[in-house]
Design an enzyme around this catalytic site. Sequence first.
Site, PDB file in Angstrom:
ATOM      1  CE1 TYR A 122       0.590   1.509   4.360  1.00 28.46           C
ATOM      2  CE2 TYR A 122       0.695  -0.880   4.529  1.00 28.46           C
ATOM      3  CZ  TYR A 122       0.940   0.367   5.063  1.00 28.46           C
ATOM      4  OH  TYR A 122       1.554   0.476   6.291  1.00 28.46           O
ATOM      5  CB  CYS A 123       1.194   4.324  -1.619  1.00 25.54           C
ATOM      6  SG  CYS A 123      -0.186   4.550  -2.768  1.00 25.54           S
ATOM      7  CG  PHE A 124      -1.669   8.810   2.179  1.00 23.84           C
ATOM      8  CD1 PHE A 124      -1.660   8.586   3.544  1.00 23.84           C
ATOM      9  CD2 PHE A 124      -2.528   9.768   1.677  1.00 23.84           C
ATOM     10  CE1 PHE A 124      -2.490   9.299   4.395  1.00 23.84           C
ATOM     11  CE2 PHE A 124      -3.359  10.492   2.520  1.00 23.84           C
ATOM     12  CZ  PHE A 124      -3.343  10.258   3.889  1.00 23.84           C
ATOM     13  CB  SER A 130       0.462   1.080  -4.048  1.00 23.40           C
ATOM     14  OG  SER A 130      -0.709   1.770  -4.388  1.00 23.40           O
ATOM     15  CE1 TYR A 151      -1.450   4.496   8.158  1.00 23.71           C
ATOM     16  CE2 TYR A 151      -2.506   6.534   7.456  1.00 23.71           C
ATOM     17  CZ  TYR A 151      -1.959   5.753   8.460  1.00 23.71           C
ATOM     18  OH  TYR A 151      -1.936   6.219   9.751  1.00 23.71           O
TER      19      TYR A 151
END
Length: 390
Positions: A122-124, A130, A151
């Site tokens: 995952y990224c934000f 991602s 996230y």
Amino acid sequence: MENILLKSSNTEAFAPVGTKDEIEAIKKLDLPLTEDFRRIVLENRPLIDVRAPVEFGKGAFPQAYNLALMNDEERHLIGIRYKEQGNASAVALGKTLVGPVKEARVQAWVDFMQVHPDAYLYCFRGGQRSQIAQAWLKDAGIVIPRLKGGYKAFRQFLMQESERISAASNTLILGGHTGSGKTLLLHQLQNSIDLEGLAHHRGSTFGKFVTPQPSQIDFEDTLAYALIQHEAKEHRTLVIEDESHNIGRLYIPKPVFSSLKKGQFILLETPMAERVEIIFEEYVINALADYRKVYANEGTQQWYDDANKGIDRIRKRIGYERYSSIKILFEDAYRLQENSGELSAHKVWIEMLLAEYYDPMYDYQIEKSSIPKVFRGCAEEILEYIQSHA
């Protein structure tokens, strides 16, 4: 796909992008998404967090490992370039900074996946960072799902579930004087959550461990995991220790705290002699060992300094006379410890601290508490009672 740009209204919340054609090419790969957040929690699934370390440090999930797409400096420089010179210049800088390290970063992800083949990433927001990581891994022969919404979405799920589950829980609140062995009893139960353990703090003036507490976000996420996993076990009750809103510098989220406090109260009764032994074991024997692991030859001195500060913090609450007596007893015990290695004299000031400070304070709190009191007894009796209501 090596073109990376951090685009944001501020330098603390970047999201990388490449050229329009590159982003479209990544989207056409139709890389897998998942939003089965509950399964992630119940399986304690490993997660690759590709956000920058500065973002990870502010809060991450249990079982998450930071293998960033960009380090903090790269993220910062590209963000500044975008603001000052625009998209094209930032993309060019992204190529310059990230291109040479792409192979090493992909290899770090590959190495992780070889150990944790069931991991997600995952990224934000579950967007371009991602997606880029997924695409690079796919080029390396590995297909990995990314969290839909990243996230932010997973965090929102955890907070909502914390409030829902705590509101629906039938809570048994385990109370008792300091040193009664409440935490020891909790660890014998299948239907308990150790809030102090999650907060890495004993919940008292002297409750700080030598290693720091987690971030507030990490604490909240770990508590959410514990609540979701507890619910899945389908116990009739949830047992927690009687805590205040704050545990050290952390706090239990207000809606969760309010819900958990609506339970029933159980009082653990333990003789003073046993309580002194429990405190002595934890705050002297175990604490000294921990301090020495962290500070080596300076560990004993650091433990002494921190214990002294703890006594000083309660001076106004207990009055000068009692404070002075406890202080003298502590100093005498420490001198004996330094001269002979004998630790048992610490039990004297511990007993006085319990009798003169902790017990009156706790008795007052219990008297004022409106939580229904349903049972009291020794550890064996309470264990039997709780297990019959599990």
